[in-house]
Design a protein around this motif. Sequence first.
Motif, PDB file in Angstrom:
ATOM      1  N   GLY A   1    -105.291   4.373  78.684  1.00 35.86           N
ATOM      2  CA  GLY A   1    -106.015   4.271  77.423  1.00 35.86           C
ATOM      3  C   GLY A   1    -104.029   4.130  76.357  1.00 35.86           C
ATOM      4  O   GLY A   1    -105.032   4.013  74.993  1.00 35.86           O
ATOM      5  N   VAL A   2    -103.085   4.999  76.318  1.00 36.16           N
ATOM      6  CA  VAL A   2    -102.630   5.193  75.616  1.00 36.16           C
ATOM      7  C   VAL A   2    -102.115   4.247  75.212  1.00 36.16           C
ATOM      8  O   VAL A   2    -101.347   3.136  75.700  1.00 36.16           O
ATOM      9  CB  VAL A   2    -101.462   6.675  75.917  1.00 36.16           C
ATOM     10  N   ILE A   3    -101.835   3.812  73.895  1.00 37.46           N
ATOM     11  CA  ILE A   3    -102.302   2.161  73.491  1.00 37.46           C
ATOM     12  C   ILE A   3    -101.172   2.501  72.064  1.00 37.46           C
ATOM     13  O   ILE A   3    -100.640   3.509  71.534  1.00 37.46           O
ATOM     14  CB  ILE A   3    -102.789   1.439  73.233  1.00 37.46           C
ATOM     15  N   ASP A   4     -99.697   1.778  71.338  1.00 40.77           N
ATOM     16  CA  ASP A   4     -99.778   1.926  70.293  1.00 40.77           C
ATOM     17  C   ASP A   4     -99.699   0.786  70.124  1.00 40.77           C
ATOM     18  O   ASP A   4     -99.756  -0.709  69.396  1.00 40.77           O
ATOM     19  CB  ASP A   4     -98.066   1.529  70.635  1.00 40.77           C
ATOM     20  N   ILE A   5    -100.822   0.677  68.423  1.00 41.85           N
ATOM     21  CA  ILE A   5    -101.289  -0.682  67.749  1.00 41.85           C
ATOM     22  C   ILE A   5     -99.659  -1.159  66.924  1.00 41.85           C
ATOM     23  O   ILE A   5    -100.055  -1.861  66.040  1.00 41.85           O
ATOM     24  CB  ILE A   5    -102.233  -0.289  67.314  1.00 41.85           C
TER      25      ILE A   5
ATOM     26  N   HIS B   1     -87.681  13.415  70.035  1.00 40.88           N
ATOM     27  CA  HIS B   1     -86.866  12.776  70.632  1.00 40.88           C
ATOM     28  C   HIS B   1     -87.696  11.885  71.406  1.00 40.88           C
ATOM     29  O   HIS B   1     -87.882  10.214  70.685  1.00 40.88           O
ATOM     30  CB  HIS B   1     -85.793  12.431  71.551  1.00 40.88           C
ATOM     31  N   TYR B   2     -88.572  11.656  72.407  1.00 41.31           N
ATOM     32  CA  TYR B   2     -89.771  11.278  72.496  1.00 41.31           C
ATOM     33  C   TYR B   2     -90.758  10.783  71.216  1.00 41.31           C
ATOM     34  O   TYR B   2     -91.494   9.517  71.180  1.00 41.31           O
ATOM     35  CB  TYR B   2     -90.961  11.496  73.233  1.00 41.31           C
ATOM     36  N   LEU B   3     -91.272  11.373  70.616  1.00 40.20           N
ATOM     37  CA  LEU B   3     -91.887  11.098  69.731  1.00 40.20           C
ATOM     38  C   LEU B   3     -92.220  10.077  68.580  1.00 40.20           C
ATOM     39  O   LEU B   3     -92.579   9.470  68.182  1.00 40.20           O
ATOM     40  CB  LEU B   3     -92.391  12.356  68.545  1.00 40.20           C
ATOM     41  N   LYS B   4     -90.472   9.801  68.265  1.00 41.08           N
ATOM     42  CA  LYS B   4     -89.474   9.134  67.733  1.00 41.08           C
ATOM     43  C   LYS B   4     -89.951   7.138  67.830  1.00 41.08           C
ATOM     44  O   LYS B   4     -89.729   6.346  67.799  1.00 41.08           O
ATOM     45  CB  LYS B   4     -88.075   8.892  67.913  1.00 41.08           C
ATOM     46  N   SER B   5     -89.883   6.989  69.694  1.00 44.02           N
ATOM     47  CA  SER B   5     -90.542   6.119  70.344  1.00 44.02           C
ATOM     48  C   SER B   5     -92.064   5.689  70.510  1.00 44.02           C
ATOM     49  O   SER B   5     -91.976   4.797  70.988  1.00 44.02           O
ATOM     50  CB  SER B   5     -89.641   6.159  71.549  1.00 44.02           C
ATOM     51  N   ALA B   6     -92.744   6.780  70.134  1.00 42.28           N
ATOM     52  CA  ALA B   6     -94.367   6.810  70.357  1.00 42.28           C
ATOM     53  C   ALA B   6     -95.057   7.097  69.504  1.00 42.28           C
ATOM     54  O   ALA B   6     -96.263   7.102  69.798  1.00 42.28           O
ATOM     55  CB  ALA B   6     -94.219   7.647  71.537  1.00 42.28           C
TER      56      ALA B   6
END
Length: 338
Positions: A330-334, A181-186
């Motif tokens: 340093g975790v980001i979502d491009i 479920h978390y991977l769905k948002s990340a």
Amino acid sequence: MVIVRCLIVVAASLSWPLHQLDSKADYSLFIKNDGTYLTILFIYVDAILITGNNIESIKALKQFLYTRFLIKDLGDLKFFLGIEIARSKKGIYISQRKYDLEIIKDSGYLGAKPVEFPMEECKLSDKGELLKNPCAYQRLDGRLIYLTITKPDITYSVHILSRFMHEPRQPHMATALRVVHYLKSASGQGLLLHSNNPLHLKAFCDSDWAGCPITRRSTTRYCVFLGNSLISWRTKRQKTVSLSSVEAEYIAMTDPITLFCDNQDALHIAKNHVFHERTRHIEMDCHFIRDKILQGEVVTRYVISSQQLVDVFTKALGKEKFKQLICKLGVIDIHSPT
């Protein structure tokens, strides 16, 4: 895969005083340094990565390989063993978005509601109904383990889930599916390896004393930065049962360079030349940290608990603290909208 992360970070700027040699950390990694120029070659089955700080040296190595093997140059690195690579002026971004989406799809959760952090603040135990099909749990956990290559944000959750691989139960499967479920948002989240990076190592270490409800062993966690880029991290149960939080934190300090710890007593034991009676039962190999400090190879620093980055690797956190820490890693979502 830590080797690959380090290799990408140092590619354009590092010049180490090494001769031509293979790496002791990974026998598929080969390094050549002729004084000024550094060339690095990494081999995995039939895939090869080549990098370095001089384009002519890289071309010469490619030409050498062309004369002896039938190879195809695929250009700049974009995809390797499920890892996706993107470049910008800010640096190199690595993620596993495609692999991430495959896990969500295979779990049947493409239409599921996402959650904002991977694990509730609870402790899993060996209680609950055994799964009738443990293979489904084991396969999912195995895939999540590979996903931690670029997702330090799920490392703690996957570490806990892996403890129950042999006899998974209903609560364990429910927790594993929450991670999905978390991977769905990340799914687009990954790591940014900065282009303007000071080549200085620093590490954060910590432990949760007697955190395992089954064995009462503590969990060591650490993360290592090269400049501002996260290049290595780990969550691991300690081999022995620590009798105090100080012992647990001292054992966790047996990793290098500028070392940040949030336990003043553990720092004192590491620096003190006198061998305390109360630390006599700690494994002797843990005391090498004191020798490294005396030799000047490691410098310890105190960090307040609220700024301890490795909390994300040792405990389930609430949404706000979790988001704050993964941002500092340093975790980001491009792929997220700006």
